[in-house]
Design an enzyme around this catalytic site. Structure first.
Site, mmCIF file in Angstrom:
data_model
loop_
_atom_site.group_PDB
_atom_site.id
_atom_site.type_symbol
_atom_site.label_atom_id
_atom_site.label_comp_id
_atom_site.label_asym_id
_atom_site.label_seq_id
_atom_site.Cartn_x
_atom_site.Cartn_y
_atom_site.Cartn_z
ATOM 1 N N ARG A 147 0.819 -1.055 -0.065
ATOM 2 C CA ARG A 147 -0.062 0.117 -0.065
ATOM 3 C C ARG A 147 0.799 1.358 0.058
ATOM 4 N NH1 ARG A 147 -2.714 -3.490 3.253
ATOM 5 N NH2 ARG A 147 -4.560 -4.125 2.428
ATOM 6 N N LYS A 169 3.286 11.596 -11.005
ATOM 7 C CA LYS A 169 2.318 10.515 -11.835
ATOM 8 C C LYS A 169 3.441 9.199 -12.017
ATOM 9 C CE LYS A 169 -0.661 13.135 -14.598
ATOM 10 N NZ LYS A 169 -1.147 13.527 -15.943
ATOM 11 N N GLU A 211 10.240 19.221 -24.855
ATOM 12 C CA GLU A 211 9.552 19.438 -23.554
ATOM 13 C C GLU A 211 10.094 20.908 -22.686
ATOM 14 O OE1 GLU A 211 6.823 17.768 -22.598
ATOM 15 O OE2 GLU A 211 6.987 15.730 -23.503
ATOM 16 N N LYS A 253 7.413 23.244 -13.700
ATOM 17 C CA LYS A 253 6.391 21.887 -13.568
ATOM 18 C C LYS A 253 5.945 21.956 -12.015
ATOM 19 C CE LYS A 253 5.239 17.389 -14.622
ATOM 20 N NZ LYS A 253 5.159 16.021 -15.445
ATOM 21 N N GLU A 263 -4.553 16.894 -10.818
ATOM 22 C CA GLU A 263 -5.219 16.973 -12.005
ATOM 23 C C GLU A 263 -6.533 17.325 -11.846
ATOM 24 O OE1 GLU A 263 -3.452 14.476 -14.854
ATOM 25 O OE2 GLU A 263 -4.357 15.477 -16.677
ATOM 26 N N ARG A 268 -3.270 21.824 -14.683
ATOM 27 C CA ARG A 268 -2.239 20.996 -15.118
ATOM 28 C C ARG A 268 -2.344 20.755 -16.594
ATOM 29 N NH1 ARG A 268 0.374 16.608 -10.951
ATOM 30 N NH2 ARG A 268 1.640 15.516 -12.331
ATOM 31 N N ASN A 272 -0.067 19.936 -21.472
ATOM 32 C CA ASN A 272 -0.469 19.178 -22.697
ATOM 33 C C ASN A 272 -0.451 20.035 -24.078
ATOM 34 O OD1 ASN A 272 -0.403 16.467 -21.420
ATOM 35 N ND2 ASN A 272 -2.543 16.829 -20.656
ATOM 36 N N HIS A 275 0.430 18.192 -27.181
ATOM 37 C CA HIS A 275 0.318 16.819 -27.165
ATOM 38 C C HIS A 275 -1.035 15.970 -27.519
ATOM 39 C CE1 HIS A 275 3.471 17.455 -24.280
ATOM 40 N NE2 HIS A 275 3.590 16.044 -23.750
ATOM 41 N N HIS A 279 0.126 12.899 -29.539
ATOM 42 C CA HIS A 279 -0.130 11.482 -29.088
ATOM 43 C C HIS A 279 -1.004 10.988 -30.401
ATOM 44 C CE1 HIS A 279 -0.663 12.628 -24.763
ATOM 45 N NE2 HIS A 279 0.553 12.468 -24.988
ATOM 46 N N HIS A 292 8.627 10.564 -28.561
ATOM 47 C CA HIS A 292 7.425 11.348 -28.091
ATOM 48 C C HIS A 292 7.778 12.888 -28.061
ATOM 49 C CE1 HIS A 292 4.445 12.838 -25.085
ATOM 50 N NE2 HIS A 292 5.500 13.608 -24.661
HETATM 51 N N1 NAD Z 1 5.134 10.375 -15.187
HETATM 52 C C1 NAD Z 1 4.988 11.356 -15.966
HETATM 53 O O1 NAD Z 1 4.678 12.591 -15.467
HETATM 54 C C2 NAD Z 1 5.558 11.215 -17.408
HETATM 55 C C3 NAD Z 1 5.690 12.435 -18.143
HETATM 56 C C4 NAD Z 1 6.460 12.158 -19.278
HETATM 57 C C5 NAD Z 1 6.607 11.011 -19.807
HETATM 58 N N2 NAD Z 1 6.629 9.860 -18.962
HETATM 59 C C6 NAD Z 1 6.744 8.405 -19.389
HETATM 60 O O2 NAD Z 1 8.209 8.537 -19.737
HETATM 61 C C7 NAD Z 1 8.470 7.618 -20.703
HETATM 62 C C8 NAD Z 1 9.537 8.140 -21.754
HETATM 63 O O3 NAD Z 1 10.904 8.297 -21.015
HETATM 64 P P1 NAD Z 1 12.357 8.589 -21.541
HETATM 65 O O4 NAD Z 1 12.021 9.314 -22.889
HETATM 66 O O5 NAD Z 1 13.174 8.967 -20.484
HETATM 67 O O6 NAD Z 1 12.392 7.176 -22.385
HETATM 68 P P2 NAD Z 1 13.208 5.742 -21.434
HETATM 69 O O7 NAD Z 1 13.213 5.725 -20.096
HETATM 70 O O8 NAD Z 1 12.830 4.777 -22.545
HETATM 71 O O9 NAD Z 1 14.792 6.153 -22.232
HETATM 72 C C9 NAD Z 1 15.090 6.236 -23.387
HETATM 73 C C10 NAD Z 1 16.586 5.456 -23.546
HETATM 74 O O10 NAD Z 1 17.577 5.948 -22.992
HETATM 75 C C11 NAD Z 1 18.217 5.348 -22.357
HETATM 76 N N3 NAD Z 1 18.959 5.964 -21.206
HETATM 77 C C12 NAD Z 1 18.246 6.565 -20.046
HETATM 78 N N4 NAD Z 1 19.470 7.266 -19.433
HETATM 79 C C13 NAD Z 1 20.475 7.317 -20.075
HETATM 80 C C14 NAD Z 1 21.783 7.965 -20.182
HETATM 81 N N5 NAD Z 1 22.101 8.950 -19.290
HETATM 82 N N6 NAD Z 1 22.734 7.521 -21.083
HETATM 83 C C15 NAD Z 1 22.442 6.557 -22.099
HETATM 84 N N7 NAD Z 1 21.327 5.965 -22.331
HETATM 85 C C16 NAD Z 1 20.398 6.190 -21.267
HETATM 86 C C17 NAD Z 1 17.193 4.109 -21.543
HETATM 87 O O11 NAD Z 1 17.849 2.905 -21.358
HETATM 88 C C18 NAD Z 1 16.386 3.896 -22.980
HETATM 89 O O12 NAD Z 1 16.942 3.312 -23.812
HETATM 90 C C19 NAD Z 1 7.236 6.999 -21.421
HETATM 91 O O13 NAD Z 1 6.931 5.949 -20.916
HETATM 92 C C20 NAD Z 1 6.378 8.221 -21.020
HETATM 93 O O14 NAD Z 1 4.977 7.572 -20.750
HETATM 94 C C21 NAD Z 1 5.759 10.343 -17.905
HETATM 95 ZN ZN ZN Z 2 5.246 15.265 -23.043
#
Ligand code: NAD
Ligand code: ZN
Length: 385
Positions: A147, A169, A211, A253, A263, A268, A272, A275, A279, A292
């Site tokens: 939990r 999130k 972003e 942020k 939200e 918030r 987007n 977005h 999306h 993305h």
């Molecule tokens: N929680 C939220 O508010 C929120 C907001 C935006 C996006 N997201 C989520 O984030 C995810 C995307 O995140 P991302 O773009 O970081 O992708 P990711 O976590 O897949 O990382 C991208 C690639 O970079 C590699 N990597 C990470 N750090 C590295 C470093 N320092 N050096 C070399 N390689 C490295 C990873 O292994 C991966 O292959 C999605 O699932 C999306 O839904 C969440």
């Molecule tokens: Zn985004």
């Protein structure tokens, strides 16, 4: 003509700024003040080598579950584990495959079981070391196990440092439904080392910049101007320019999250910008074709064009926004085909409330508003380059 004059003015301003004022905000700590508690985001080049200090007060003789992916593990796991081991009672490591597929219920299922095997209890703390995938997954494990247990983020992609690690999130995907299962689960601490971005591939780095620029566009004209003045430094991943930019994004942020933690107020929603288009582009053209950040760079460009058609901004707004994306080597052109599918997909976006599509559109640099979408033809026109 107006645009040309404006752009040449901008060039002069930019040159002057570059000499005098690269990004001026130099804070390395950002506080996130929530109703129930406050937590810190620390942004410092080299922080990964000072973890035992940075984590003191958060990890002391505790059981740590460190979640990372195999790419990040190759680069940073040894450093991180050796430092956390100095202050923790025990460090158990969970490595997942890199990529979105790891954000799934089946991976969670396996990892919940491993957490039981590790004798995880409510005093344990989950540390996420990685990009948004690892952060969202590890955060959801922390939110759901027993939990809810403590959670610390060490984001390693630009997107994770400016976006996904801030705001609480967390979650995983269902087949065909991204981020559909999750929670609001705030970390106790976020530790950001901009130097880890040195190893990030160029495409992911540039995608994260979309972003970054978004924050300037939605709420911080001064930051937007600083970015215009610092394209070269940022492109070279200059640690000072990156640290200052990341801090500014986290501040933006945090301010929004503080106003609308769960939200509910609608505030918030401005995050987007671009977005709904983005999306749809990801969904229609497949997640492999655009990252993305690339999809939302195109999305923000379409949104700006639509705003121009609606008389909300002038040509020069669109030109100025587009120019910064292009200088940061981000795409701005929507593919020329499948526009009907894009519109259909936009109408299915999960941000569509009670059947009414709303869009975030700009009114000036630093300000966006939420509006009801106009007729389809205008949206179709905004997809054309
Ligand atoms: N929680 C939220 O508010 C929120 C907001 C935006 C996006 N997201 C989520 O984030 C995810 C995307 O995140 P991302 O773009 O970081 O992708 P990711 O976590 O897949 O990382 C991208 C690639 O970079 C590699 N990597 C990470 N750090 C590295 C470093 N320092 N050096 C070399 N390689 C490295 C990873 O292994 C991966 O292959 C999605 O699932 C999306 O839904 C969440
Ligand atoms: Zn985004």
């Amino acid at each position: 003509m107006l645009i040309e004059i404006y752009l040449s003015d901008l060039k002069k301003q930019r040159e002057a700024k570059q000499l005098n004022d690269p990004i001026s905000n130099s804070d390395s700590q950002v506080a996130v003040n929530l109703a129930s508690r406050t937590y810190a985001i620390e942004i410092n080049p080299g922080l990964l080598n000072q973890l035992s200090n940075a984590l003191a007060g958060f990890v002391s003789d505790d059981h740590v579950i460190l979640v990372t992916d195999n790419n990040v593990a190759e680069l940073y796991l040894e450093t991180v584990v050796s430092q956390i081991s100095e202050i923790a009672q025990r460090v158990d490591v969970i490595r997942v495959s890199p990529g979105e597929e790891s954000k799934s219920i089946s991976v969670c299922d396996e990892l919940w079981q491993r957490m039981v095997d590790f004798k995880t209890d409510r005093q344990s703390v989950v540390v996420a070391l990685g990009g948004g995938v690892v952060g969202d997954l590890a955060g959801f494990l922390a939110a759901s196990f027993a939990r809810g247990i403590r959670f610390i983020q060490i984001p390693t992609t630009l997107l994770a440092q400016v976006d996904s690690s801030v705001g609480g999130k967390v979650g995983v995907n269902l087949p065909g439904a991204k981020n559909m299962v999750g929670a609001f689960w705030q970390p106790e601490l976020v530790l950001i080392d901009p130097l880890v971005l040195e190893t990030l591939d160029e495409a992911n780095f540039r995608a994260g910049l979309a972003e970054v620029i978004k924050y300037g566009l939605i709420m911080d004209v001064g930051f937007f101007e600083s970015l215009e003045a610092s394209v070269d430094l940022i492109g070279k991943r200059d640690p000072v320019a990156l640290t200052q930019s990341i801090a500014r994004c986290c501040k933006c942020k945090a301010a929004i999250v503080e106003e609308d933690e769960r939200e509910t107020s609608g505030r918030r929603a401005i995050l987007n910008y671009g977005h709904t288009y983005g999306h749809a582009i990801e969904a229609v053209f497949g997640f492999g074709r655009f990252l993305h950040g690339e999809a939302i760079s195109i999305g923000m460009t379409c949104a700006a064009r639509l705003a121009r058609e609606l008389g909300m901004v002038q040509d020069f707004f669109v030109a100025r926004q587009t120019e910064l994306f292009q200088r940061m080597q981000l795409p701005v052109d929507c593919p020329a085909e499948r526009h009907d599918e894009l519109i259909a997909s936009m109408k299915h976006d999960k941000k569509v409330a009670r059947g009414e599509l709303k869009l975030i559109l700009p009114v000036r640099i630093g300000e966006v508003v939420v509006v009801a979408a106009p007729e389809d033809q205008l949206i179709l026109d905004s997809l054309k380059n």
